[in-house]
Motif scaffolding. Structure first.
Motif, PDB file in Angstrom:
ATOM      1  N   PRO A 159       2.538  -1.706  -2.439  1.00  0.00           N
ATOM      2  CA  PRO A 159       3.049  -0.395  -2.876  1.00  0.00           C
ATOM      3  C   PRO A 159       2.552  -0.087  -4.284  1.00  0.00           C
ATOM      4  N   GLN A 160       2.311   1.191  -4.573  1.00  0.00           N
ATOM      5  CA  GLN A 160       1.863   1.624  -5.896  1.00  0.00           C
ATOM      6  C   GLN A 160       2.704   2.823  -6.327  1.00  0.00           C
ATOM      7  N   PRO A 161       3.943   2.569  -6.787  1.00  0.00           N
ATOM      8  CA  PRO A 161       4.767   3.691  -7.231  1.00  0.00           C
ATOM      9  C   PRO A 161       4.202   4.322  -8.511  1.00  0.00           C
ATOM     10  N   ALA A 162       4.646   5.526  -8.812  1.00  0.00           N
ATOM     11  CA  ALA A 162       4.208   6.212 -10.023  1.00  0.00           C
ATOM     12  C   ALA A 162       4.765   5.506 -11.249  1.00  0.00           C
ATOM     13  N   ILE A 163       4.131   5.761 -12.419  1.00  0.00           N
ATOM     14  CA  ILE A 163       4.552   5.123 -13.666  1.00  0.00           C
ATOM     15  C   ILE A 163       6.030   5.427 -13.920  1.00  0.00           C
ATOM     16  N   GLY A 164       6.781   4.367 -14.202  1.00  0.00           N
ATOM     17  CA  GLY A 164       8.218   4.487 -14.458  1.00  0.00           C
ATOM     18  C   GLY A 164       9.075   4.461 -13.210  1.00  0.00           C
ATOM     19  N   GLN A 165       8.446   4.381 -12.023  1.00  0.00           N
ATOM     20  CA  GLN A 165       9.165   4.350 -10.758  1.00  0.00           C
ATOM     21  C   GLN A 165       9.124   2.952 -10.165  1.00  0.00           C
ATOM     22  N   ARG A 166      10.038   2.695  -9.259  1.00  0.00           N
ATOM     23  CA  ARG A 166      10.097   1.407  -8.574  1.00  0.00           C
ATOM     24  C   ARG A 166      10.229   1.639  -7.072  1.00  0.00           C
ATOM     25  N   GLU A 167       9.893   0.633  -6.292  1.00  0.00           N
ATOM     26  CA  GLU A 167       9.922   0.761  -4.827  1.00  0.00           C
ATOM     27  C   GLU A 167      10.305  -0.574  -4.217  1.00  0.00           C
ATOM     28  N   PHE A 168      11.232  -0.504  -3.255  1.00  0.00           N
ATOM     29  CA  PHE A 168      11.697  -1.696  -2.526  1.00  0.00           C
ATOM     30  C   PHE A 168      11.327  -1.514  -1.063  1.00  0.00           C
ATOM     31  N   SER A 169      10.591  -2.465  -0.496  1.00  0.00           N
ATOM     32  CA  SER A 169      10.130  -2.318   0.886  1.00  0.00           C
ATOM     33  C   SER A 169       9.851  -3.693   1.477  1.00  0.00           C
ATOM     34  N   GLN A 170       9.237  -3.693   2.658  1.00  0.00           N
ATOM     35  CA  GLN A 170       8.886  -4.923   3.350  1.00  0.00           C
ATOM     36  C   GLN A 170       7.371  -5.017   3.466  1.00  0.00           C
ATOM     37  N   ILE A 171       6.898  -6.239   3.547  1.00  0.00           N
ATOM     38  CA  ILE A 171       5.465  -6.471   3.645  1.00  0.00           C
ATOM     39  C   ILE A 171       5.254  -7.755   4.443  1.00  0.00           C
ATOM     40  N   THR A 172       4.132  -7.831   5.132  1.00  0.00           N
ATOM     41  CA  THR A 172       3.775  -9.041   5.872  1.00  0.00           C
ATOM     42  C   THR A 172       2.783  -9.842   5.041  1.00  0.00           C
ATOM     43  N   LEU A 173       3.120 -11.085   4.816  1.00  0.00           N
ATOM     44  CA  LEU A 173       2.295 -11.953   3.997  1.00  0.00           C
ATOM     45  C   LEU A 173       2.130 -13.278   4.721  1.00  0.00           C
ATOM     46  N   ALA A 174       0.880 -13.623   4.966  1.00  0.00           N
ATOM     47  CA  ALA A 174       0.567 -14.876   5.688  1.00  0.00           C
ATOM     48  C   ALA A 174       1.266 -14.907   7.047  1.00  0.00           C
ATOM     49  N   GLY A 175       1.367 -13.740   7.667  1.00  0.00           N
ATOM     50  CA  GLY A 175       1.952 -13.652   9.001  1.00  0.00           C
ATOM     51  C   GLY A 175       3.463 -13.728   9.033  1.00  0.00           C
ATOM     52  N   ARG A 176       4.117 -13.672   7.871  1.00  0.00           N
ATOM     53  CA  ARG A 176       5.563 -13.768   7.806  1.00  0.00           C
ATOM     54  C   ARG A 176       6.112 -12.536   7.104  1.00  0.00           C
ATOM     55  N   PRO A 177       7.296 -12.082   7.505  1.00  0.00           N
ATOM     56  CA  PRO A 177       7.883 -10.913   6.835  1.00  0.00           C
ATOM     57  C   PRO A 177       8.423 -11.282   5.454  1.00  0.00           C
ATOM     58  N   HIS A 178       8.139 -10.452   4.484  1.00  0.00           N
ATOM     59  CA  HIS A 178       8.603 -10.632   3.118  1.00  0.00           C
ATOM     60  C   HIS A 178       9.167  -9.317   2.617  1.00  0.00           C
ATOM     61  N   ILE A 179      10.001  -9.411   1.596  1.00  0.00           N
ATOM     62  CA  ILE A 179      10.463  -8.207   0.900  1.00  0.00           C
ATOM     63  C   ILE A 179       9.733  -8.129  -0.435  1.00  0.00           C
ATOM     64  N   ILE A 180       9.433  -6.923  -0.869  1.00  0.00           N
ATOM     65  CA  ILE A 180       8.647  -6.720  -2.089  1.00  0.00           C
ATOM     66  C   ILE A 180       9.321  -5.657  -2.945  1.00  0.00           C
ATOM     67  N   TYR A 181       9.370  -5.946  -4.223  1.00  0.00           N
ATOM     68  CA  TYR A 181       9.950  -5.002  -5.186  1.00  0.00           C
ATOM     69  C   TYR A 181       8.872  -4.710  -6.235  1.00  0.00           C
TER      70      TYR A 181
END
Length: 466
Positions: A133-155
């Motif tokens: 994810p690439q939020p705008a400057i000063g913004q944040r984003e919480f989502s999910q992502i697949t990493l090495a075939g496993r589900p992860h959460i990313i902030y």
């Protein structure tokens, strides 16, 4: 082979239907309400876990951001971070920093094309994700992502470091394996649904016990009404809840009043019969009466007897006392066997011991007595009586081996004062009484030829559904 009247399937009693509906309603309420509660609690717990995860990753972001520096348009990061999981290879907690490609000192332009410029030691050996994810400057984003075939959460949080001559934008990503959070959710679900299933079972048992306890007075009330109807008791008990006690009291008052009225009515009729018979006996004893007068007095005697028996019928009353047929039919068979000895008749009977006539005993005796007596008069050697009860329909069949009753005779046989030729020793008044009694009890009579004995067959049916 003896023909049998058509039977209709029995219906469940209203009390059983009510009980079934209440039980089904209670079970449906439990089966619908408890899962809804389970899904609601599960969703609330997931939201709580998500909120806790966001707070945890947010704390990691600020801890990493606190040690992040930019000098001469170059990102400066320490070799080790305070959180040890960032320093352990593939620990499940990762930190990444990306910047826009082509970013130069003093440039305020931020493009959508980013490149990874740093990652924590824990990220070694893992392929770089392409969908950060690439939020705008000063913004944040919480989502999910697949990493090495496993589900992860990313902030992700985008910030910009101001320098002389320009700014240096970066996006800091904290990635954590979702397994820990999913494990919490799975454990909660297992515990939640185990307790909910146990609670559902306990509620079902409690609801069933409560319904049975609540409906117990109604079942007792129904049974006592049937006992009154079948002649086993004369009144209802008053040991009921307040809601039913008033009803039982009113019904008892109605029963007592009705019984007293019937008693007074019959006593009055008996007095009337005695009052009329004495003058008629005096008239008949007078000498010099011509044959016409004697015949008319005899007719008056028969008419009085018929009308008195018709008036004494209890069929019109709202409460019918139950009378068992077996003792009455056995008594009539024994009596008729003694009367018709010459020529000797074979009287066969097949009576259901549980068969009950919901009416007056005198009326039942009158119906059976007249029909059996006429069958004995018409029979050559054999008379058969069959009484059965099926699906609350009482069936009485009387057959003989006499000449039978023709279609023309069937249309006249129940007229008052008319007798069929095959019943030469009797008179029509008895069958007229039978007809009136059957009408008052809504009974049905079918006259046909007996397939077993070859003579007449009288089939009477009473619908006695409660």
């Amino acid at each position: 082979m003896k023909s049998q009247p058509a039977m209709t399937p029995g219906k469940p009693s209203p009390l059983n239907s009510l009980k079934a509906r209440l039980i089904v309603s209670a079970l449906l309420l439990i089966l619908i309400l408890m899962p809804l509660i389970g899904f609601t609690l599960n969703d609330a717990f997931k939201q709580q876990v998500k909120t806790a995860a966001k707070s945890e990753l947010s704390a990691y972001i600020y801890s990493v951001l606190a040690v992040t520096e930019v000098e001469n348009n170059q990102l400066q990061m320490p070799e080790l971070l305070l959180e040890n999981q960032f320093n352990v290879i593939q620990s499940g907690l990762y930190a990444l920093i990306s910047t826009p490609k082509g970013n130069k000192t003093g440039s305020n332009k931020v493009t959508k094309d980013w490149k990874q410029v740093w990652h924590s030691e824990s990220f070694l050996g893992i392929d770089e994700p392409t969908n950060l994810p690439q939020p705008a400057i000063g913004q944040r984003e919480f989502s999910q992502i697949t990493l090495a075939g496993r589900p992860h959460i990313i902030y992700s949080l985008s910030v910009s470091f101001e320098q002389e001559g320009g700014s240096f934008p970066i996006t800091l990503h904290i990635i954590k394996d979702q397994a820990d959070f999913q494990l919490q959710i799975d454990k909660f679900n297992q515990t939640l649904w185990s307790w909910l299933l146990l609670l559902m079972a306990l509620l079902a048992v409690a609801q069933l016990a409560w319904l049975l306890w609540t409906l117990k007075p109604l079942a007792k009330f129904k049974q006592e009404l049937q006992d009154v109807e079948n002649g086993k008791t004369m009144q209802l008990s008053t040991d009921y809840p307040n809601e039913l006690q008033a009803v039982a009291y009113q019904l008892n008052t109605l029963l007592i009043t009705e019984q007293n009225q019937r008693k007074r009515y019959r006593n009055a009729l008996s007095d009337l019969a005695h009052s009329l018979k004495t003058p008629l006996a005096v008239i008949q004893s007078q000498k010099g009466l011509d044959s016409t007068s004697v015949e008319q007095v005899s007719n008056i005697n028969r008419i009085i007897g018929h009308q008195l028996k018709r008036a004494q019928s209890a069929a019109g009353s709202s409460w019918h006392l139950g009378v068992k047929l077996a003792p009455i039919s056995d008594k009539l068979i024994r009596t008729l066997g003694k009367i018709y000895r010459e020529p000797e008749l074979k009287l066969n009977s097949n009576v259901d011991k549980d068969a009950i006539f919901k009416g007056d005993e005198a009326d039942l005796t009158e119906i059976l007595g007249n029909l059996l007596d006429n069958a004995c008069k018409a029979a050559k050697e054999q008379v058969m009586l069959d009484i059965s009860l099926s699906h609350q329909e009482l069936s009485i069949n009387i057959e003989d081996d006499g000449p039978g009753v023709s279609a023309e005779q069937q249309s006249k046989i129940f007229e008052r004062g008319t007798r069929a030729d095959s019943y030469e020793q009797g008179h029509g008044i008895g069958l007229a009484i039978v007809r009136d009694l059957l009408d008052s009890y809504n009974g049905k009579l079918v006259i046909s030829r007996s397939k077993t004995l070859g003579g007449a067959r009288f089939c009477i049916t009473f619908n006695q559904k409660s």
